[in-house]
Write an enzyme that holds these catalytic residues in place. Structure first.
Site, PDB file in Angstrom:
ATOM      1  N   ASN A   1       6.392   6.468   3.292  1.00 11.84           N
ATOM      2  CA  ASN A   1       6.064   5.582   4.418  1.00 11.84           C
ATOM      3  C   ASN A   1       6.657   6.044   5.745  1.00 11.84           C
ATOM      4  O   ASN A   1       6.233   5.579   6.814  1.00 11.84           O
ATOM      5  CB  ASN A   1       6.517   4.153   4.135  1.00 11.84           C
ATOM      6  CG  ASN A   1       5.662   3.445   3.113  1.00 11.84           C
ATOM      7  OD1 ASN A   1       6.102   2.502   2.458  1.00 11.84           O
ATOM      8  ND2 ASN A   1       4.422   3.898   2.921  1.00 11.84           N
TER       9      ASN A   1
ATOM     10  N   ASP B   1       0.279  -4.227  -2.267  1.00 10.41           N
ATOM     11  CA  ASP B   1      -0.585  -3.388  -1.430  1.00 10.41           C
ATOM     12  C   ASP B   1      -1.571  -4.236  -0.629  1.00 10.41           C
ATOM     13  O   ASP B   1      -2.113  -5.214  -1.150  1.00 10.41           O
ATOM     14  CB  ASP B   1      -1.338  -2.416  -2.343  1.00 10.41           C
ATOM     15  CG  ASP B   1      -2.062  -1.337  -1.564  1.00 10.41           C
ATOM     16  OD1 ASP B   1      -1.618  -0.995  -0.459  1.00 10.41           O
ATOM     17  OD2 ASP B   1      -3.090  -0.848  -2.069  1.00 10.41           O
TER      18      ASP B   1
END
Length: 259
Positions: A87, A39
Site C-alpha cells: 500500500n 476490500d
C-alpha cells in the site's frame, strides 16, 4: 502522547443480533479466530463520487461494528488486513491520510474499546509507520491490555512474504547464535517465529468486494482456513453479512487433509 482511558467495568450494550438471527448459528461450531480482508473502500467512495479517504473512514466505522458483532457472537480473535506492505505504492496523499485516519480513529475509540473489552494487538513491521501513529498504537495497546472480551489484531505494514522473510532471518540469527538447531526446524518451529504466534491460525477468512484472491495475507496461517467471499464492498458489510459468513463456515466439512 498518552491516552487517558479509565478502566471502566464492562457493561453489556444493546444486542446487535436478534434472537431469530442467532438461531441460524450452531453455537458448538463457532470459529474462534476470523481473519478479514476488508476490500472495497476506494471503489465505495468512487461510486459515490466522494473523496477516497471518505471511503476509508466509512471502512473504519464498519471495522469497529464488525468487531463488536464478532464479540457478541463469542469470537475470540479477529484480524484485519488494514495496511499492506504494497500500500506504500499508493499516492503519498492517500498514504498519509490513512496514517492520520488510523491515529485519529484509534484515539477516538480507545475509551469505547476499554469499556467493551476489546484488546488491541498488531502484526506487521511497524517501524516504517510515522512516529505519531506508532505512539498512538502503543498507547491504545497499553490502555486495552487487560481487556478480555475479544482481541482485535490490526495488520499494519503487513505482507505475508515480508513476514516469512523476517521470520527466516530471525531463525538464521538464532541458528548462528546456537539457539536453534537444524533438526528442530518443523512447522511448529516456523509458526513460533511468525507475527501471529500467540494467537494461532484463523479458522475463517472473509474477503469482501467479491474478489477471489488472498492478496499476500497470512499465507502460512490460512493453509486450512475456510474462505468466504462476501459480494459487497467493505463499507457496506453488516453484522448480517458476518452471520452469513459463519453459517457458510458451519456448512463446510473441515477435513484437514485427512480424507
Amino acid at each position: 502522547m498518552l491516552i487517558d482511558a479509565e478502566i471502566i467495568p464492562y457493561t453489556e450494550q444493546r444486542a446487535i443480533f436478534s434472537p431469530l438471527q442467532l438461531t441460524r448459528l450452531d453455537k458448538s461450531r463457532m470459529p474462534k479466530h476470523i481473519a478479514i480482508i476488508p476490500d472495497g473502500n476506494r471503489r465505495w467512495a468512487k461510486k459515490r463520487l466522494s473523496n477516497i479517504l471518505e471511503g476509508h473512514r466509512e471502512g473504519c466505522d464498519t471495522l469497529m461494528e464488525a468487531v463488536k458483532a464478532a464479540k457478541e457472537l463469542g469470537i475470540e480473535k479477529i484480524t484485519f488486513f488494514s495496511f499492506s506492505t504494497e500500500n506504500w505504492n499508493r499516492l503519498p496523499e492517500e498514504v498519509m491520510g490513512l496514517m492520520l485516519l488510523f491515529s485519529q480513529y484509534l484515539m477516538e475509540n480507545c475509551d469505547e474499546m476499554v469499556q467493551s473489552g476489546i484488546k488491541l494487538e498488531t502484526i506487521g513491521d511497524l517501524t516504517p509507520l510515522p512516529p505519531f501513529l506508532r505512539n498512538v498504537i502503543q498507547d491504545v495497546k497499553s490502555a486495552t491490555s487487560d481487556c478480555e472480551k475479544i482481541v482485535l489484531i490490526l495488520a499494519l505494514n503487513y505482507g505475508s512474504r515480508n513476514e516469512l522473510c523476517r521470520a527466516f532471518r530471525t531463525m538464521l540469527e538464532d541458528y548462528d547464535q546456537g539457539d536453534l538447531c537444524k533438526d528442530e526446524i518443523n512447522e511448529k518451529t516456523v509458526a513460533r517465529y511468525l507475527d501471529t504466534h500467540q494467537w494461532g491460525d484463523p479458522d475463517l477468512l472473509i474477503r469482501t468486494s467479491g474478489e477471489l484472491r488472498v492478496s499476500n495475507f497470512l499465507l502460512w496461517q490460512i493453509s486450512y482456513a475456510e474462505i468466504h467471499v462476501a459480494p459487497v464492498l467493505w463499507p457496506d458489510f453488516t453484522p448480517a453479512h458476518l452471520i452469513d459468513a459463519i453459517v457458510d463456515f458451519q456448512g463446510r466439512q473441515r477435513r484437514w487433509g485427512g480424507e
